[in-house]
Scaffold this motif. Structure first.
Motif, PDB file in Angstrom:
ATOM      1  N   ARG A  13      -7.770  12.839   1.360  1.00 26.59           N
ATOM      2  CA  ARG A  13      -8.166  11.548   1.932  1.00 26.59           C
ATOM      3  C   ARG A  13      -7.296  11.208   3.144  1.00 26.59           C
ATOM      4  N   ARG A  16      -8.176  13.621   6.120  1.00 20.54           N
ATOM      5  CA  ARG A  16      -9.446  13.261   6.754  1.00 20.54           C
ATOM      6  C   ARG A  16      -9.313  12.000   7.594  1.00 20.54           C
ATOM      7  N   ARG A  20      -9.825  11.781  11.566  1.00 17.47           N
ATOM      8  CA  ARG A  20     -10.827  10.843  12.077  1.00 17.47           C
ATOM      9  C   ARG A  20     -10.212   9.902  13.116  1.00 17.47           C
ATOM     10  N   TYR A  45      -4.176  21.895   6.762  1.00 22.15           N
ATOM     11  CA  TYR A  45      -5.626  21.777   6.593  1.00 22.15           C
ATOM     12  C   TYR A  45      -6.352  22.515   7.704  1.00 22.15           C
ATOM     13  N   ARG A  50      -9.538  23.765   3.641  1.00 20.01           N
ATOM     14  CA  ARG A  50      -9.525  22.743   2.601  1.00 20.01           C
ATOM     15  C   ARG A  50      -8.992  23.240   1.261  1.00 20.01           C
TER      16      ARG A  50
END
Length: 66
Positions: A13, A16, A20, A45, A50
């Protein structure tokens, strides 16, 4: 002092969100984490993908494959 272990779902989380927003520092502050830790998770990552990012990376996992 004991080392904090973070759940794979939490790491994903964070990664990401950092990808973003393109700003690991902001995400680190939001979750009270070290900026270097978030940047390291993002780097892992991006480099190894992943599935391996969810586990602790080792030096062997970070070696380039060719």
């Amino acid at each position: 002092m004991t080392r904090t272990r973070y759940e794979p779902d939490f790491k994903l989380r964070i990664v990401r969100e950092a990808l973003r927003t393109r700003n690991a520092s902001v995400v680190a502050r939001r979750y009270n984490l070290a900026r270097n830790l978030v940047a390291c998770w993002v780097r892992q990552y991006v480099m190894i993908g992943r599935l391996r990012c969810l586990r602790s990376a080792t030096a062997r996992d970070l070696r380039p494959t060719s």
